[in-house]
Scaffold this motif. Structure first.
Motif, PDB file in Angstrom:
ATOM      1  N   GLU A 112      -7.129   0.515  -0.377  1.00 31.58           N
ATOM      2  CA  GLU A 112      -7.615  -0.394   0.658  1.00 31.58           C
ATOM      3  C   GLU A 112      -6.470  -1.216   1.242  1.00 31.58           C
ATOM      4  O   GLU A 112      -5.573  -1.640   0.525  1.00 31.58           O
ATOM      5  CB  GLU A 112      -8.662  -1.347   0.085  1.00 31.58           C
ATOM      6  CG  GLU A 112      -9.915  -0.670  -0.438  1.00 31.58           C
ATOM      7  CD  GLU A 112     -10.770  -0.106   0.682  1.00 31.58           C
ATOM      8  OE1 GLU A 112     -10.641  -0.571   1.830  1.00 31.58           O
ATOM      9  OE2 GLU A 112     -11.579   0.804   0.398  1.00 31.58           O
ATOM     10  N   MET A 113      -6.521  -1.416   2.561  1.00 28.46           N
ATOM     11  CA  MET A 113      -5.593  -2.323   3.225  1.00 28.46           C
ATOM     12  C   MET A 113      -6.420  -3.432   3.857  1.00 28.46           C
ATOM     13  O   MET A 113      -7.302  -3.178   4.684  1.00 28.46           O
ATOM     14  CB  MET A 113      -4.768  -1.586   4.281  1.00 28.46           C
ATOM     15  CG  MET A 113      -3.634  -2.406   4.843  1.00 28.46           C
ATOM     16  SD  MET A 113      -2.461  -1.389   5.779  1.00 28.46           S
ATOM     17  CE  MET A 113      -1.179  -2.632   6.097  1.00 28.46           C
ATOM     18  N   HIS A 114      -6.167  -4.661   3.463  1.00 21.93           N
ATOM     19  CA  HIS A 114      -7.023  -5.780   3.853  1.00 21.93           C
ATOM     20  C   HIS A 114      -6.535  -6.520   5.091  1.00 21.93           C
ATOM     21  O   HIS A 114      -7.334  -7.144   5.787  1.00 21.93           O
ATOM     22  CB  HIS A 114      -7.156  -6.754   2.679  1.00 21.93           C
ATOM     23  CG  HIS A 114      -7.697  -6.118   1.433  1.00 21.93           C
ATOM     24  ND1 HIS A 114      -9.026  -5.761   1.279  1.00 21.93           N
ATOM     25  CD2 HIS A 114      -7.074  -5.742   0.285  1.00 21.93           C
ATOM     26  CE1 HIS A 114      -9.206  -5.204   0.099  1.00 21.93           C
ATOM     27  NE2 HIS A 114      -8.037  -5.178  -0.536  1.00 21.93           N
ATOM     28  N   VAL A 143       0.827  -1.211   0.000  1.00 26.66           N
ATOM     29  CA  VAL A 143       0.000   0.000   0.000  1.00 26.66           C
ATOM     30  C   VAL A 143       0.863   1.262   0.000  1.00 26.66           C
ATOM     31  O   VAL A 143       0.477   2.285  -0.588  1.00 26.66           O
ATOM     32  CB  VAL A 143      -0.989   0.017   1.193  1.00 26.66           C
ATOM     33  CG1 VAL A 143      -1.931  -1.165   1.127  1.00 26.66           C
ATOM     34  CG2 VAL A 143      -0.289   0.076   2.525  1.00 26.66           C
ATOM     35  N   MET A 144       2.030   1.186   0.640  1.00 24.44           N
ATOM     36  CA  MET A 144       2.941   2.327   0.615  1.00 24.44           C
ATOM     37  C   MET A 144       3.361   2.634  -0.820  1.00 24.44           C
ATOM     38  O   MET A 144       3.381   3.799  -1.258  1.00 24.44           O
ATOM     39  CB  MET A 144       4.166   2.040   1.488  1.00 24.44           C
ATOM     40  CG  MET A 144       5.201   3.146   1.562  1.00 24.44           C
ATOM     41  SD  MET A 144       6.441   3.112   0.216  1.00 24.44           S
ATOM     42  CE  MET A 144       7.312   1.577   0.583  1.00 24.44           C
ATOM     43  N   LYS A 178      -8.362   3.827   7.781  1.00 15.27           N
ATOM     44  CA  LYS A 178      -9.639   4.465   7.428  1.00 15.27           C
ATOM     45  C   LYS A 178      -9.419   5.636   6.491  1.00 15.27           C
ATOM     46  O   LYS A 178     -10.099   5.778   5.469  1.00 15.27           O
ATOM     47  CB  LYS A 178     -10.360   4.918   8.698  1.00 15.27           C
ATOM     48  CG  LYS A 178     -11.712   5.577   8.445  1.00 15.27           C
ATOM     49  CD  LYS A 178     -12.427   5.872   9.746  1.00 15.27           C
ATOM     50  CE  LYS A 178     -13.722   6.648   9.521  1.00 15.27           C
ATOM     51  NZ  LYS A 178     -14.658   5.945   8.630  1.00 15.27           N
ATOM     52  N   ARG A 179      -8.486   6.518   6.813  1.00 21.30           N
ATOM     53  CA  ARG A 179      -8.179   7.659   5.960  1.00 21.30           C
ATOM     54  C   ARG A 179      -7.534   7.200   4.650  1.00 21.30           C
ATOM     55  O   ARG A 179      -7.755   7.794   3.591  1.00 21.30           O
ATOM     56  CB  ARG A 179      -7.249   8.628   6.682  1.00 21.30           C
ATOM     57  CG  ARG A 179      -7.840   9.875   7.291  1.00 21.30           C
ATOM     58  CD  ARG A 179      -9.083   9.727   8.095  1.00 21.30           C
ATOM     59  NE  ARG A 179      -8.923   8.870   9.254  1.00 21.30           N
ATOM     60  CZ  ARG A 179      -9.853   8.687  10.179  1.00 21.30           C
ATOM     61  NH1 ARG A 179     -11.015   9.303  10.081  1.00 21.30           N
ATOM     62  NH2 ARG A 179      -9.663   7.878  11.205  1.00 21.30           N
ATOM     63  N   LEU A 180      -6.742   6.146   4.705  1.00 20.49           N
ATOM     64  CA  LEU A 180      -6.110   5.611   3.497  1.00 20.49           C
ATOM     65  C   LEU A 180      -7.161   5.196   2.485  1.00 20.49           C
ATOM     66  O   LEU A 180      -7.032   5.463   1.280  1.00 20.49           O
ATOM     67  CB  LEU A 180      -5.226   4.413   3.861  1.00 20.49           C
ATOM     68  CG  LEU A 180      -4.448   3.754   2.718  1.00 20.49           C
ATOM     69  CD1 LEU A 180      -3.385   4.693   2.175  1.00 20.49           C
ATOM     70  CD2 LEU A 180      -3.793   2.454   3.212  1.00 20.49           C
ATOM     71  N   ALA A 219       2.767   3.257  11.496  1.00 24.56           N
ATOM     72  CA  ALA A 219       3.307   1.958  11.903  1.00 24.56           C
ATOM     73  C   ALA A 219       2.462   0.805  11.373  1.00 24.56           C
ATOM     74  O   ALA A 219       2.863  -0.354  11.460  1.00 24.56           O
ATOM     75  CB  ALA A 219       3.395   1.866  13.426  1.00 24.56           C
ATOM     76  N   VAL A 220       1.298   1.134  10.813  1.00 27.70           N
ATOM     77  CA  VAL A 220       0.447   0.127  10.159  1.00 27.70           C
ATOM     78  C   VAL A 220       0.490   0.299   8.644  1.00 27.70           C
ATOM     79  O   VAL A 220       0.744  -0.649   7.911  1.00 27.70           O
ATOM     80  CB  VAL A 220      -1.012   0.222  10.667  1.00 27.70           C
ATOM     81  CG1 VAL A 220      -1.911  -0.752   9.888  1.00 27.70           C
ATOM     82  CG2 VAL A 220      -1.077  -0.062  12.157  1.00 27.70           C
ATOM     83  N   THR A 221       0.247   1.528   8.174  1.00 27.13           N
ATOM     84  CA  THR A 221       0.126   1.768   6.723  1.00 27.13           C
ATOM     85  C   THR A 221       1.451   2.089   6.041  1.00 27.13           C
ATOM     86  O   THR A 221       1.562   1.973   4.820  1.00 27.13           O
ATOM     87  CB  THR A 221      -0.829   2.946   6.459  1.00 27.13           C
ATOM     88  OG1 THR A 221      -0.263   4.147   7.031  1.00 27.13           O
ATOM     89  CG2 THR A 221      -2.210   2.690   7.069  1.00 27.13           C
TER      90      THR A 221
END
Length: 229
Positions: A88-90, A40-41, A79-81, A69-71
């Motif tokens: 989307e991050m699954h 996603v990055m 949520k903002r991503l 530290a997550v995205t």
């Protein structure tokens, strides 16, 4: 010639902290802990930084464990991503209070494309720091402990130099958080990275203690950006 985004991606791919830490502190590297974070990055920087624009630099403190530290993207929870960046991050779901303010401010600025065309956000210490307390991990700032700062300062200096090398403007840097600014100012007095520091209240402080005035703080951000074009 590599785009701004490609340079950020390459830097993140090689990002790791191998220095010492005082007892009780841990550094979290999302790019090593979750393969989807790297995915996603890359989508984010290829989407919003696929150019060679010179951008203004915004420096936070260090990422929170529920945001970058997550995205892998500063001040951006899942949520903002999804909602603002269309990515989307699954494998993870996260909510970070600082991200709420930042993306309200970005919307007021003109939206994600306009904002990220003009700005690059990161931190002098670009990885999350947690402190082990009573068997739980809590967020820590690089300046919370004198011994911690002594250990991480060389890495911070190296990181700021890398942020500049990506293609950011050194005439003025926007620093989030007054205590953060005190430490960055001391570093800057030695290293001469930036001609000027513009200090803004940190989003977490605003959301936790001044949320009823958040629109006023958004106006302050936008005014500071306009005055330092």
């Amino acid at each position: 010639m590599k785009t701004f985004g490609e340079k950020v991606i390459e830097w993140n791919e090689n990002l790791h902290y191998d220095g010492k830490l005082p007892e009780g502190f841990t550094v979290l590297n999302p790019f090593l802990e979750n393969p989807e974070t790297m995915t996603v990055m890359k989508k984010f920087y290829n989407r919003f930084y696929h150019d060679n624009n010179c951008r203004k630099l915004i420096l936070g403190i260090n990422p929170g464990r529920h945001g970058a530290a997550v995205t892998g993207i500063p001040f951006t929870d899942t949520k903002r991503l999804s909602e603002f960046c269309g990515i989307e991050m699954h494998s993870a779901r996260s909510y970070e209070i600082s991200s709420v303010f930042i993306y309200r401010m970005i919307a007021a600025y003109g939206g994600t494309k306009k904002f990220y065309d003009d700005f690059y956000i990161n931190s002098p210490f670009p990885l999350a720091i947690v402190r082990n307390k009573n068997g739980k991990q809590i967020n820590a700032n690089y300046y919370d402990d004198a011994a911690l700062f002594r250990e991480v300062e060389p890495f911070m200096i190296k990181s700021i130099r890398s942020h500049i090398a990506l293609g950011t403007n050194t005439e003025n840097v926007f620093v989030l958080g007054r205590k953060n600014a005190d430490f960055i100012r001391k570093i800057n007095n030695r290293e001469h990275f930036f001609e000027k520091l513009t200090v803004l209240e940190h989003p977490r402080y605003i959301q936790q203690y001044k949320s009823r005035y958040s629109e006023e703080y958004i106006t302050r951000y936008l005014s500071a950006f306009a005055e330092n074009q």
